[in-house]
Design an enzyme around this catalytic site. Structure first.
Site, mmCIF file in Angstrom:
data_model
loop_
_atom_site.group_PDB
_atom_site.id
_atom_site.type_symbol
_atom_site.label_atom_id
_atom_site.label_comp_id
_atom_site.label_asym_id
_atom_site.label_seq_id
_atom_site.Cartn_x
_atom_site.Cartn_y
_atom_site.Cartn_z
ATOM 1 N N SER A 287 1.773 -35.318 39.507
ATOM 2 C CA SER A 287 0.786 -36.197 38.581
ATOM 3 C C SER A 287 -0.451 -35.466 38.023
ATOM 4 C CB SER A 287 0.984 -37.689 39.040
ATOM 5 O OG SER A 287 2.216 -37.504 39.369
ATOM 6 N N GLY B 158 3.483 -40.201 28.703
ATOM 7 C CA GLY B 158 4.207 -38.871 29.409
ATOM 8 C C GLY B 158 4.315 -37.513 29.806
ATOM 9 N N ALA C 149 13.324 -38.980 47.787
ATOM 10 C CA ALA C 149 12.827 -38.381 46.777
ATOM 11 C C ALA C 149 14.200 -37.441 46.362
ATOM 12 C CB ALA C 149 11.383 -37.656 46.528
ATOM 13 N N ALA D 229 10.699 -42.853 38.703
ATOM 14 C CA ALA D 229 10.254 -42.434 37.024
ATOM 15 C C ALA D 229 10.499 -40.550 37.332
ATOM 16 C CB ALA D 229 9.699 -42.680 36.378
ATOM 17 N N LYS E 160 3.203 -34.803 35.495
ATOM 18 C CA LYS E 160 3.458 -36.015 34.619
ATOM 19 C C LYS E 160 2.906 -37.241 34.649
ATOM 20 C CE LYS E 160 5.563 -36.528 38.217
ATOM 21 N NZ LYS E 160 6.216 -36.796 39.408
ATOM 22 N N ASP F 3 16.137 -46.728 41.890
ATOM 23 C CA ASP F 3 15.310 -45.659 42.397
ATOM 24 C C ASP F 3 16.025 -44.979 41.728
ATOM 25 O OD1 ASP F 3 13.889 -46.650 44.436
ATOM 26 O OD2 ASP F 3 13.967 -44.530 45.036
ATOM 27 N N ASP G 94 11.492 -39.009 39.803
ATOM 28 C CA ASP G 94 12.500 -38.192 39.811
ATOM 29 C C ASP G 94 13.596 -37.936 38.779
ATOM 30 O OD1 ASP G 94 11.004 -38.269 42.388
ATOM 31 O OD2 ASP G 94 12.739 -40.132 43.283
HETATM 32 P P1 ATP Z 1 7.178 -42.740 40.487
HETATM 33 O O1 ATP Z 1 6.448 -41.827 41.562
HETATM 34 O O2 ATP Z 1 7.168 -43.700 40.797
HETATM 35 O O3 ATP Z 1 8.848 -42.105 40.395
HETATM 36 P P2 ATP Z 1 5.342 -40.405 39.163
HETATM 37 O O4 ATP Z 1 4.254 -41.053 39.212
HETATM 38 O O5 ATP Z 1 6.526 -39.659 39.594
HETATM 39 O O6 ATP Z 1 6.660 -41.806 39.445
HETATM 40 P P3 ATP Z 1 5.102 -40.745 36.272
HETATM 41 O O7 ATP Z 1 4.467 -39.836 35.840
HETATM 42 O O8 ATP Z 1 4.566 -42.470 36.804
HETATM 43 O O9 ATP Z 1 5.902 -40.228 37.607
HETATM 44 O O10 ATP Z 1 6.881 -41.286 35.764
HETATM 45 C C1 ATP Z 1 6.993 -40.008 34.893
HETATM 46 C C2 ATP Z 1 7.800 -39.813 33.629
HETATM 47 O O11 ATP Z 1 8.735 -40.862 33.819
HETATM 48 C C3 ATP Z 1 6.446 -39.864 33.184
HETATM 49 O O12 ATP Z 1 6.281 -38.089 32.796
HETATM 50 C C4 ATP Z 1 7.652 -40.414 31.949
HETATM 51 O O13 ATP Z 1 8.028 -39.256 30.960
HETATM 52 C C5 ATP Z 1 8.358 -40.889 32.257
HETATM 53 N N1 ATP Z 1 7.538 -43.093 32.158
HETATM 54 C C6 ATP Z 1 6.994 -43.180 33.117
HETATM 55 N N2 ATP Z 1 6.383 -44.466 32.893
HETATM 56 C C7 ATP Z 1 7.311 -44.937 31.648
HETATM 57 C C8 ATP Z 1 7.581 -46.021 30.751
HETATM 58 N N3 ATP Z 1 6.310 -46.966 30.497
HETATM 59 N N4 ATP Z 1 7.690 -45.690 29.917
HETATM 60 C C9 ATP Z 1 7.921 -44.568 29.332
HETATM 61 N N5 ATP Z 1 8.402 -43.510 30.183
HETATM 62 C C10 ATP Z 1 7.104 -43.643 31.353
#
Ligand code: ATP
Length: 353
Positions: free
Chosen positions: A193, A268, A33, A293, A263, A331, A295
């Site tokens: 999150s 969004g 990460a 996403a 997040k 990643d 990170d």
């Molecule tokens: P991960 O642990 O898988 O890296 P996360 O759970 O920490 O992800 P997410 O909330 O899933 O974080 O995603 C981070 C950001 O990436 C979101 O706030 C959004 O802006 C973008 N994002 C995530 N999924 C999508 C999607 N399907 N389409 C467009 N943007 C996305």
């Protein structure tokens, strides 16, 4: 003074294309990460130092070589002859679900120490210290290292950014909450999150296991890692939290956190500060692989923060960077450079010549 100092465990990552037990070919890369964030930031033009330990093995060389190639300063990283570099396997099991298998117990990366991090930090105190909630879950020495880094940040006036990144495979919600709550007063920018926020709240803060429950049921992500979802209790009333997001954020603002960035996956993200809250919807992209996403999002957010931008611009760069990560396999491979940030709005079929 580097823009950002970060540290943690980076492993070799093998990515297959179907059920792992059937064998076949796998793509070899690295994952961690903090180093994902480091790469995201160097792509955006920032000066980043990453520290951590790798084994005295070829896998460790791959980690260091890759980070170096991406422009990340690894001069303070250590090689540990007593333990191997960790490994993880990504198994895309369904178009929307990726399973992750870790081989990291006792790895070199989990044996990093406070003294090592003190040397790395003090050699060049950064503008921003970026930590994740993964590091303190790895071992007691890694936990002390993170704590030492927090003290050093305070002494040197570095801004502290913490991404909660709860990993249910590594520790329980109760264990995580104990550490994270102690850290909160030292944190300036908290990134989480929505389901992870209760882990940081004072008291029992609604710690009802929702961080675990909702990990398996995230909001419409194109692909998700369900590594942490295995063995978790069924989804509780995650969509109906007893304490609303704004109330939770206020409790954290009251403890001195200056911004809370939430997040929300495909919905969004939202940032809360003492002057209010701003939401930005995700950028529509064809989701290929949502791993990383979060990170990439952090890298985009910190990049705009380092540039002195306001929270709305920070969020915009974060969601743009997150969308790039979702739209590409790997990643960190898809993390955008600064000049690529504007590509997302291009109409389908655009050829950039
Ligand atoms: P991960 O642990 O898988 O890296 P996360 O759970 O920490 O992800 P997410 O909330 O899933 O974080 O995603 C981070 C950001 O990436 C979101 O706030 C959004 O802006 C973008 N994002 C995530 N999924 C999508 C999607 N399907 N389409 C467009 N943007 C996305």
């Amino acid at each position: 003074r580097p823009d950002v100092f970060t540290f943690g465990e980076t492993m070799v990552a093998l990515r297959g294309s179907g059920p792992l037990k059937l064998g076949g070919t796998m793509n070899v890369s690295i994952a961690g990460a903090e180093s994902n964030v480091a790469i995201g930031l160097t792509r955006l033009g920032h000066d980043v130092r990453w520290s951590g330990a790798v084994g005295e093995d070829e896998a460790g060389q791959l980690v260091l070589r890759t980070l170096r190639a991406e422009g990340v300063d690894v001069s303070s990283a250590a090689t540990d002859p007593g333990a191997p570099t960790g490994l993880l396997l990504f198994e895309p099991r369904l178009p929307e679900v990726t399973r992750v298998h870790y081989y990291r117990t006792g790895s070199a990366g989990s044996r990093l120490t406070a003294d090592m991090i003190q040397r790395a930090f003090s050699a060049a105190p950064p503008r921003v210290l970026h930590l994740t909630g993964i590091t303190p879950s790895l071992s007691s020495t890694a936990r002390s290292a993170a704590r030492r880094a927090l003290q050093l940040a305070q002494e040197h006036g570095s801004l502290v950014c913490l991404d909660v990144n709860f990993r249910a495979r590594l520790w329980t919600a109760e264990e995580a909450a104990e550490v994270l709550r102690e850290w909160i007063p030292a944190v300036d920018v908290l990134i989480a999150s929505d389901d992870e926020l209760p882990l940081c709240l004072p008291g029992d803060g609604g710690l009802d296991g929702s961080a675990e429950g909702s990990e398996s049921s995230r909001r419409g992500k194109g692909t998700r890692t369900c590594a942490d979802a295995v063995n978790l209790p069924p989804q509780g009333d995650v969509g109906d939290p007893a304490v609303s997001l704004a109330t939770q954020a206020q409790l954290l603002l009251d403890q001195g956190v200056s911004e809370i960035v939430v997040k929300l996956g495909a919905a969004g993200a939202r940032v809360f500060t003492q002057s209010g809250s701003v939401h930005r919807p995700a950028k529509p992209v064809r989701a290929v692989d949502a791993v990383g996403a979060g990170d990439a999002f952090v890298a985009g957010y910190l990049s705009a923060l380092l540039d002195g931008e306001e929270p709305d611009v920070r969020l915009e760069r974060a969601i743009t960077s997150g969308a790039f990560a979702v739209a590409s396999r790997g990643d960190w491979e898809g993390a955008p450079t600064r000049s690529e940030l504007g590509m997302l709005g291009a109409p389908p079929g655009t050829v950039v010549r």
